[in-house]
Write a protein that holds these residues in place. Structure first.
Motif, short mmCIF file in Angstrom:
data_model
loop_
_atom_site.label_atom_id
_atom_site.label_comp_id
_atom_site.label_asym_id
_atom_site.label_seq_id
_atom_site.Cartn_x
_atom_site.Cartn_y
_atom_site.Cartn_z
N ALA A 304 0.58 -1.56 -0.15
CA ALA A 304 -0.40 0.02 -0.38
C ALA A 304 0.61 1.13 -0.17
N ALA A 305 2.02 1.43 0.19
CA ALA A 305 2.84 1.82 -0.34
C ALA A 305 3.80 2.95 -1.56
N SER A 306 4.44 3.88 -1.06
CA SER A 306 4.95 3.97 -2.83
C SER A 306 5.78 5.82 -2.41
N LEU A 307 6.78 5.39 -2.88
CA LEU A 307 8.03 6.71 -3.11
C LEU A 307 8.18 6.99 -4.65
N LYS A 308 8.13 8.12 -4.54
CA LYS A 308 8.63 9.23 -5.78
C LYS A 308 9.99 9.94 -5.16
N VAL A 309 10.97 8.94 -6.21
CA VAL A 309 12.23 10.04 -6.04
C VAL A 309 12.55 10.85 -7.36
N GLN A 310 12.72 11.44 -6.97
CA GLN A 310 13.36 12.83 -8.47
C GLN A 310 14.87 12.92 -7.81
N TYR A 311 15.27 12.68 -9.43
CA TYR A 311 16.57 12.85 -10.04
C TYR A 311 16.94 13.35 -11.18
N GLN A 312 17.99 15.09 -10.61
CA GLN A 312 18.66 16.02 -11.70
C GLN A 312 19.29 15.70 -12.73
N SER A 313 19.38 15.51 -13.72
CA SER A 313 20.32 14.21 -14.25
C SER A 313 20.91 15.58 -14.95
N GLN A 314 22.11 15.78 -15.78
CA GLN A 314 22.99 16.10 -16.62
C GLN A 314 23.86 15.16 -17.57
N GLY A 315 22.94 14.12 -17.41
CA GLY A 315 23.32 13.76 -19.00
C GLY A 315 24.74 12.93 -18.84
N ASP A 325 10.18 1.71 3.12
CA ASP A 325 9.35 1.38 4.75
C ASP A 325 8.59 0.77 4.44
N PHE A 326 7.72 -0.43 4.63
CA PHE A 326 6.27 -0.66 4.32
C PHE A 326 6.22 -2.44 4.83
N VAL A 327 4.18 -2.06 5.04
CA VAL A 327 4.51 -3.40 6.09
C VAL A 327 3.18 -4.28 4.84
N ALA A 328 3.97 -5.13 4.45
CA ALA A 328 3.13 -6.23 3.57
C ALA A 328 1.54 -5.90 4.28
N VAL A 361 14.46 -6.34 2.27
CA VAL A 361 14.79 -7.16 3.66
C VAL A 361 13.77 -6.86 4.09
N SER A 362 13.58 -8.08 4.88
CA SER A 362 12.41 -8.08 6.41
C SER A 362 13.43 -7.50 6.94
N VAL A 363 12.59 -6.44 8.25
CA VAL A 363 12.80 -5.19 8.98
C VAL A 363 12.32 -6.10 10.26
N ARG A 364 12.45 -5.61 11.60
CA ARG A 364 12.17 -5.75 12.83
C ARG A 364 10.90 -4.96 12.68
N LYS A 365 10.48 -3.64 12.52
CA LYS A 365 9.68 -2.95 12.98
C LYS A 365 9.13 -1.52 11.82
N ARG A 366 8.26 -1.44 12.39
CA ARG A 366 7.93 -0.43 10.83
C ARG A 366 8.54 1.40 11.08
N ALA A 367 9.15 1.39 9.76
CA ALA A 367 9.27 2.53 9.73
C ALA A 367 8.73 3.50 9.02
N ALA A 368 9.55 5.81 8.77
CA ALA A 368 8.93 6.15 8.78
C ALA A 368 9.73 6.05 6.81
N ARG A 369 8.78 6.26 5.99
CA ARG A 369 9.36 6.04 5.05
C ARG A 369 10.49 7.64 4.99
N ARG A 370 11.35 7.07 3.96
CA ARG A 370 12.70 8.07 3.87
C ARG A 370 13.19 7.69 2.23
N LEU A 371 13.97 9.13 2.13
CA LEU A 371 14.86 9.47 0.83
C LEU A 371 16.30 8.85 1.21
N LEU A 372 17.27 8.34 0.97
CA LEU A 372 18.33 8.71 1.43
C LEU A 372 19.15 9.18 0.00
N MET A 373 19.80 10.18 0.28
CA MET A 373 20.85 12.05 -0.09
C MET A 373 21.72 11.05 -0.19
#
Length: 373
Positions: A304-315, A325-328, A361-373
């Motif tokens: 039920a989760a989704s994530l939009k990842v923006q990337y500024q391409s210089q080519g 992170d999500f719950v099945a 991968v499976s994780v022990r607890k649910r966490a908030a959605r995050r985007l790594l920089m």
């Protein structure tokens, strides 16, 4: 004894079959680039007259043998690879009998260029397995593309056929075919620490050594054998592009996937999960250093989760790492990747963001959605 002699002959044949398979299952098929053409007596202009006139191939219907530089109606007909190719007219086909290993998986790669038909497509088949590949959209600036298709061998010798089902007023308005190759695929397996199969895309269709435009992976449904093991391409007519490190910038390893069709094609894999358990999806988003200079957005859907990842391409190449992170919500979870927009290079060809090194991968607890920089 007679039984011993029979056993020895059987073993020799078995070893010989495997040796033939090794020779033919990586790289070009025999005369796969049509370098050896028909004798002049077997040609009426460019039209091939005899069923067995092209060495190693059997033809039917209106088939032409095209040389590089051939003109039709004042236009030069594109020859995808090398100096010669074949053009398949109305209801025409070429086929070759090849040695394979029973129950093994194989991908076929071939180059094709459209000509003057309105809705060109090709039917690729091995026995009862077949797939229709749309070749109407051109994804490279040269006027041709490399396509892939896969099958699982049911016998040790099979007929591979490529057929043009079109019916144009001009029978010469058909696709040009060249450089047909085969590759053995490994059964899709999970790597250590990753629930996804072939998440790094290291196993996939054969890429020609001198091919600067990658290989297109066509649409396929859940029951199809995929040239990109573990993954499906959900679309009606569009594709994704399989690219390699020697010619493109790849975030991880030697292979990646470029999403070249916007929302019209999705990269999909289904994985077994446990309802209510927490999971983490990670992946790279970047550009292939192929001159695709735009703001790109990749959307990942999972449960039920989704994530939009923006990337500024210089080519010029680059990437970022994303995490969701999500719950099945069920025992089977579909992982989906799409490019939200169409992108185009200055030469007018389609391009898009690259995705690579996808892990779940499976994780022990649910966490908030995050985007790594």
């Amino acid at each position: 004894c007679a039984n011993c002699f029979t056993m020895i002959i059987w073993l020799i044949r078995l070893v010989w079959d495997h040796l033939l398979c090794i020779l033919v299952c990586i790289g070009l098929l025999p005369n796969g680039n049509f370098k050896d053409g028909p004798a002049k007596s077997q040609l009426n202009g460019t039209v091939v007259m005899g069923r067995h006139s092209i060495p190693n191939w059997e033809i039917s219907g209106f088939v032409e043998y095209i040389q590089s530089g051939h003109q039709q109606g004042g236009m030069v007909v594109a020859v995808p690879e090398g100096a010669s190719a074949v053009r398949l007219g109305n209801d025409a086909s070429i086929r070759q009998n090849i040695r394979v290993t029973r129950r093994a998986y194989y991908s076929i790669t071939f180059s094709a260029a459209r000509t003057c038909a309105q809705a060109e497509k090709l039917n690729v088949s091995v026995a009862a397995d077949s797939g229709v590949l749309p070749v109407q959209t051109v994804y490279s600036s040269g006027g041709w593309d490399s396509y892939s298709w896969a099958f699982r061998a049911k016998h040790s010798a099979v007929w591979l056929a490529i057929h043009n089902p079109g019916a144009e007023e001009d029978p010469a308005c058909g696709p040009v075919i060249d450089a047909i190759a085969i590759k053995t695929l490994q059964p899709p397996t999970k790597s250590k620490g990753n629930m996804l199969r072939n998440g790094d895309f290291e196993d996939g269709p054969y890429i020609f050594p001198d091919c600067p435009w990658g290989v297109l992976v066509p649409p396929m449904d859940e029951d199809s054998c995929s040239p990109l093991p573990g993954w499906m391409i959900m679309s009606s007519t569009k594709v994704v592009k399989y690219v390699d490190a020697p010619r493109y910038r790849v975030p991880h390893g030697a292979r990646a996937v470029e999403l070249v069709a916007g929302r019209e094609a999705a990269l999909v894999q289904e994985v077994a999960t446990v309802a209510g358990r927490s999971y983490r999806l990670q992946f790279y988003v970047g550009d292939a250093a192929n001159g695709c200079k735009e703001s790109m957005v990749v959307e990942a859907y999972v449960a039920a989760a989704s994530l939009k990842v923006q990337y500024q391409s210089q080519g010029t190449g680059g990437y970022r790492r994303a995490m969701l992170d999500f719950v099945a919500v069920g025992n089977l979870t579909r992982v989906v990747f799409q490019s939200l927009h169409y992108h185009m290079k200055v030469d007018g060809t389609l391009c898009g963001p690259v995705v690579d090194d996808i892990s779940l991968v499976s994780v022990r607890k649910r966490a908030a959605r995050r985007l790594l920089m």
